[in-house]
Design an enzyme around this catalytic site. Structure first.
Site, PDB file in Angstrom:
ATOM      1  N   GLU A 156       0.838  -1.188   0.000  1.00 39.55           N
ATOM      2  CA  GLU A 156       0.000   0.000   0.000  1.00 39.55           C
ATOM      3  C   GLU A 156       0.872   1.237   0.000  1.00 39.55           C
ATOM      4  O   GLU A 156       2.044   1.205   0.362  1.00 39.55           O
ATOM      5  CB  GLU A 156      -0.935   0.015   1.205  1.00 39.55           C
TER       6      GLU A 156
ATOM      7  N   ASP B 110       8.212   9.467 -12.406  1.00 44.61           N
ATOM      8  CA  ASP B 110       8.235   8.925 -11.041  1.00 44.61           C
ATOM      9  C   ASP B 110       9.066   7.651 -10.982  1.00 44.61           C
ATOM     10  O   ASP B 110       8.656   6.656 -10.377  1.00 44.61           O
ATOM     11  CB  ASP B 110       6.805   8.660 -10.569  1.00 44.61           C
TER      12      ASP B 110
ATOM     13  N   VAL C 176      -2.834  -2.669  -2.807  1.00 45.37           N
ATOM     14  CA  VAL C 176      -2.705  -3.648  -3.882  1.00 45.37           C
ATOM     15  C   VAL C 176      -2.915  -5.030  -3.290  1.00 45.37           C
ATOM     16  O   VAL C 176      -2.294  -5.390  -2.291  1.00 45.37           O
ATOM     17  CB  VAL C 176      -1.318  -3.575  -4.558  1.00 45.37           C
TER      18      VAL C 176
END
Length: 431
Positions: free
Chosen positions: A108, A230, A114
């Protein structure tokens, strides 16, 4: 876990003005949010332009969402991607994750949680039987509807061996869910920084770096470049044989087109990975990704996080701390990851260090392009000059005023003929 930041205070957000695809659109408070994507299949260049506009609109709140907008988005996505992506029902995803049970939790973060699930043709005809990762987005979290939509559009269009495969999605009222192929070895972050993990061997680290570089190279080489924005260890996922795949495209942006040299956007990313010129000006280019890649190379070399507030102040920022050690193999060995136990190529490590130094240059023009990075890393795969065989013993450097501490020859010689410990040899065999 590194914190995600949004530095809009550094530079005001300058969104691209929205122009609708057609008159038939989903709207948010009177403004177009998602055009009639289904009735006019765009060319690649048109698609790139529209994706850029779609992914730049502001994140929706609960009050913005309604059953009709969800239905319309589902219709547009279905017509756009056809059988390439599956539009799952929330009830189906609840069933395969036991209602998103904590027993199936994989991880998470700011995006939400997830969970692991399993799909086959009993769930949906034509589905390949396989485990999957189901990401349940927190619509009010750091990433919400806008990032979900960007990820569906990017991964629905892009396919590559080093990008994680998006299998499907769910857009049902306020819920936003993504379904990916399951990556059994988790993230690179877990392997580098979790104490319970076995150390990654040098050859495995190099393989991971090459795979991730190929993923970025593919994105940058598109007709209209895609800037990942990212890149970090937690977004590099590993399959069963440590093949690296990039995940989480929620912050990805289309690169500059025509005579433009950069994209000006709200500053978002993760502390320690974001390129300094991007943080200062909001100017985003593919070289911003190259900087982030250089930071990850340093993490692979040193086993240290990009930012670590638990270390002494002059060692908290990995780039600033490591730079003085990257110019020679004599200095470099003092900052190599102790978990490697000296089992790495001296020449290979120095080449990686030199490459990382170029990647994190303060001048974006001095940073290499991703295809050059791929070629450089691939040329190092077959080097066998292991450090333990040449007498180079890994030593943790002590803090010093100028950031560089090199011990005398007597200390080096003392470990010249030492054999690797049984534990180190076992680690080498495992990896």
């Amino acid at each position: 876990m590194p914190c995600t930041f949004s530095s809009s205070s550094i530079l005001p957000a300058m969104p691209t003005p929205w122009r609708p695809f057609t008159a038939n659109c989903c709207t948010v408070e009177g403004q177009t949010a998602f055009g009639n994507f289904s009735r006019c299949r765009p060319t690649r260049s048109e698609f790139s332009k529209k994706v850029s506009e779609v992914s730049s609109f502001r994140r929706l709140s609960f009050s913005d969402l309604s059953s009709s907008s969800s239905m319309r988005i589902n219709e547009d996505l279905t017509h756009s991607f056809g059988s390439g992506l599956h539009a799952f029902q929330l009830s189906e995803l609840r069933a395969i994750t036991q209602n998103f049970s904590s027993n199936f939790l994989l991880g998470e973060g700011g995006f939400g949680t997830v969970h692991k699930g399993y799909i086959d043709d009993k769930l949906r005809q034509g589905l390949k039987a396989q485990p999957v990762a189901v990401k349940l987005l927190d619509i009010e979290g750091l990433q919400g509807h806008r990032e979900w939509l960007a990820e569906v559009i990017f991964l629905g269009q892009l396919r590559h061996p080093h990008l994680v495969k998006l299998i499907g999605y769910c857009c049902e009222e306020e819920e936003r869910v993504l379904v990916y192929e399951f990556m059994p070895r988790g993230s690179l972050e877990n392997h580098l920084f979790k104490r319970i993990s076995l150390s990654l061997a040098w050859g495995t680290r190099l393989k991971i770096a090459i795979g991730a570089a190929k993923g970025l190279s593919f994105l940058h080489g598109a007709e209209t470049p895609v800037i990942y924005r990212d890149f970090k260890t937690s977004n590099v996922l590993l399959d069963s044989d440590f093949t690296a795949k990039l995940s989480d495209f929620g912050l990805a942006k289309m690169g500059p087109e025509g005579e433009d040299t950069h994209v000006t956007t709200r500053v978002m990313g993760t502390h320690g990975y974001a390129a300094p010129e991007y943080v200062m000006t909001g100017h985003l280019t593919t070289k911003s990704d190259v900087y982030s890649f250089g930071v990850v190379l340093l993490e692979l070399l040193t086993g240290r996080r990009s930012m670590d507030k638990l270390r002494p102040k002059n060692e908290q920022n990995l780039v600033d701390w490591a730079k003085p050690y990257l110019t020679s193999s004599r200095k470099l060995r003092y900052i190599m990851d102790p978990k490697l136990a000296g089992l790495y190529s001296v020449k290979g490590a120095q080449e990686v260090a030199s490459l990382a130094l170029r990647c994190v240059s303060s001048n974006p023009k001095d940073r290499p392009r991703m295809p050059v990075i791929v070629d450089t890393l691939e040329s190092l795969q077959h080097l066998k000059d292991m450090a333990v065989n040449s007498g180079a013993r890994p030593v943790t450097p002590k803090s010093s005023r100028n950031g560089v501490t090199v011990k005398g020859r007597r200390d080096v010689k003392a470990g010249a003929h030492r054999k690797p410990s049984p534990a180190a040899a076992q680690t080498a065999r495992v990896n």
